[in-house]
Scaffold this active site. Sequence first.
Site, short mmCIF file in Angstrom:
data_model
loop_
_atom_site.label_atom_id
_atom_site.label_comp_id
_atom_site.label_asym_id
_atom_site.label_seq_id
_atom_site.Cartn_x
_atom_site.Cartn_y
_atom_site.Cartn_z
N ARG A 58 5.55 22.86 48.54
CA ARG A 58 6.88 23.30 48.98
C ARG A 58 7.79 22.12 49.30
O ARG A 58 9.02 22.27 49.29
CB ARG A 58 6.75 24.26 50.16
CG ARG A 58 6.31 25.65 49.70
CD ARG A 58 6.03 26.56 50.86
NE ARG A 58 4.64 26.50 51.28
CZ ARG A 58 4.22 26.75 52.50
NH1 ARG A 58 5.08 27.04 53.45
NH2 ARG A 58 2.93 26.69 52.79
N GLU A 95 -2.06 23.39 59.93
CA GLU A 95 -2.28 24.52 60.83
C GLU A 95 -3.53 25.29 60.44
O GLU A 95 -4.17 25.91 61.28
CB GLU A 95 -1.04 25.44 60.83
CG GLU A 95 -1.02 26.42 61.98
CD GLU A 95 0.16 27.40 61.93
OE1 GLU A 95 0.97 27.32 60.99
OE2 GLU A 95 0.25 28.23 62.84
O1 LIG Z 1 3.02 20.65 59.89
P1 LIG Z 1 1.74 21.10 59.26
O2 LIG Z 1 0.81 21.77 60.23
O3 LIG Z 1 1.07 20.05 58.46
O4 LIG Z 1 2.10 22.29 58.26
C1 LIG Z 1 3.21 22.25 57.40
C2 LIG Z 1 2.78 22.16 55.97
O5 LIG Z 1 2.05 23.33 55.58
C3 LIG Z 1 2.63 23.88 54.40
O6 LIG Z 1 2.06 23.36 53.25
P2 LIG Z 1 0.63 23.81 52.67
O7 LIG Z 1 -0.38 22.77 53.02
O8 LIG Z 1 0.35 25.21 53.06
O9 LIG Z 1 0.82 23.65 51.12
P3 LIG Z 1 1.83 24.24 50.00
O10 LIG Z 1 3.17 23.58 50.24
O11 LIG Z 1 1.19 23.75 48.75
O12 LIG Z 1 1.90 25.74 50.14
C4 LIG Z 1 4.07 23.46 54.49
O13 LIG Z 1 4.72 23.50 53.23
C5 LIG Z 1 3.99 22.08 55.06
O14 LIG Z 1 3.75 21.11 54.05
N1 LIG Z 2 3.31 29.35 59.82
C1 LIG Z 2 3.52 28.76 58.64
N2 LIG Z 2 4.32 29.34 57.72
C2 LIG Z 2 4.53 28.75 56.52
N3 LIG Z 2 3.99 27.58 56.17
C3 LIG Z 2 3.20 26.97 57.06
N4 LIG Z 2 2.56 25.78 57.03
C4 LIG Z 2 1.90 25.62 58.18
N5 LIG Z 2 2.11 26.66 59.00
C5 LIG Z 2 2.92 27.51 58.32
#
Ligand SMILES: O=P(O)(O)OC[C@H]1O[C@H](OP(=O)(O)OP(=O)(O)O)[C@H](O)[C@@H]1O
Ligand SMILES: Nc1ncnc2[nH]cnc12
Length: 171
Positions: A58, A95
């Site tokens: 993302r 998370e």
């Molecule tokens: O602050 P944090 O606790 O690190 O969480 C935030 C991250 O989690 C999600 O990515 P995810 O790892 O789910 O991957 P994606 O973007 O591939 O869906 C989001 O896009 C952030 O990169």
């Molecule tokens: N609550 C949440 N919603 C969407 N993306 C996330 N990445 C980590 N925590 C998330």
Amino acid sequence: MDWNSKIREILDFPQPGIRFKDITPLLADGSAYRQAIDELASFAREVGAQLVVGPEARGFVVGAPLAYALGVGFVPVRKRGKLPHRTVSVEYALEYGTDVLEIHEDAVRPGQRVVVADDLLATGGTMAATVALVRKLGGFVVGAAFFIELGALGGRDRLAGLPIRTLIRYD
Ligand SMILES: O=P(O)(O)OC[C@H]1O[C@H](OP(=O)(O)OP(=O)(O)O)[C@H](O)[C@@H]1O
Ligand SMILES: Nc1ncnc2[nH]cnc12
């Protein structure tokens, strides 16, 4: 802009207890998406960004249009094993799990002013790892830009000292 109306909450995704913030409605609305990127671009200009770095996946839908708006380059940070050239890597926690992030070893010039960008700041693990990768290459991280901040998870504390811009914060 009422950003909250453009973000859908999905309970218990991808795990029980997570309130997932789904940005796909915002992305699907062309004027909202443009306004979101334009607001982050104003911030990135203020801090003098010369390069945007964003983590998979993302972070690409925020970082790439942000770089385009600024007329600077975009560098992808990817999960383990996805980048074809030589990389440097760092392990991180988010998370809901742990993983390894990588960047091409020649992606940032020493001293280059970098804005890091992602859709959402939760615990800050992903962005702290992204910042660590940029610093390993000698880049100077001048700011962090997000659509969403989940304030209760304390991500800001992991990015101490960095200017941060978010469009909407949930407590
Ligand atoms: O602050 P944090 O606790 O690190 O969480 C935030 C991250 O989690 C999600 O990515 P995810 O790892 O789910 O991957 P994606 O973007 O591939 O869906 C989001 O896009 C952030 O990169
Ligand atoms: N609550 C949440 N919603 C969407 N993306 C996330 N990445 C980590 N925590 C998330």
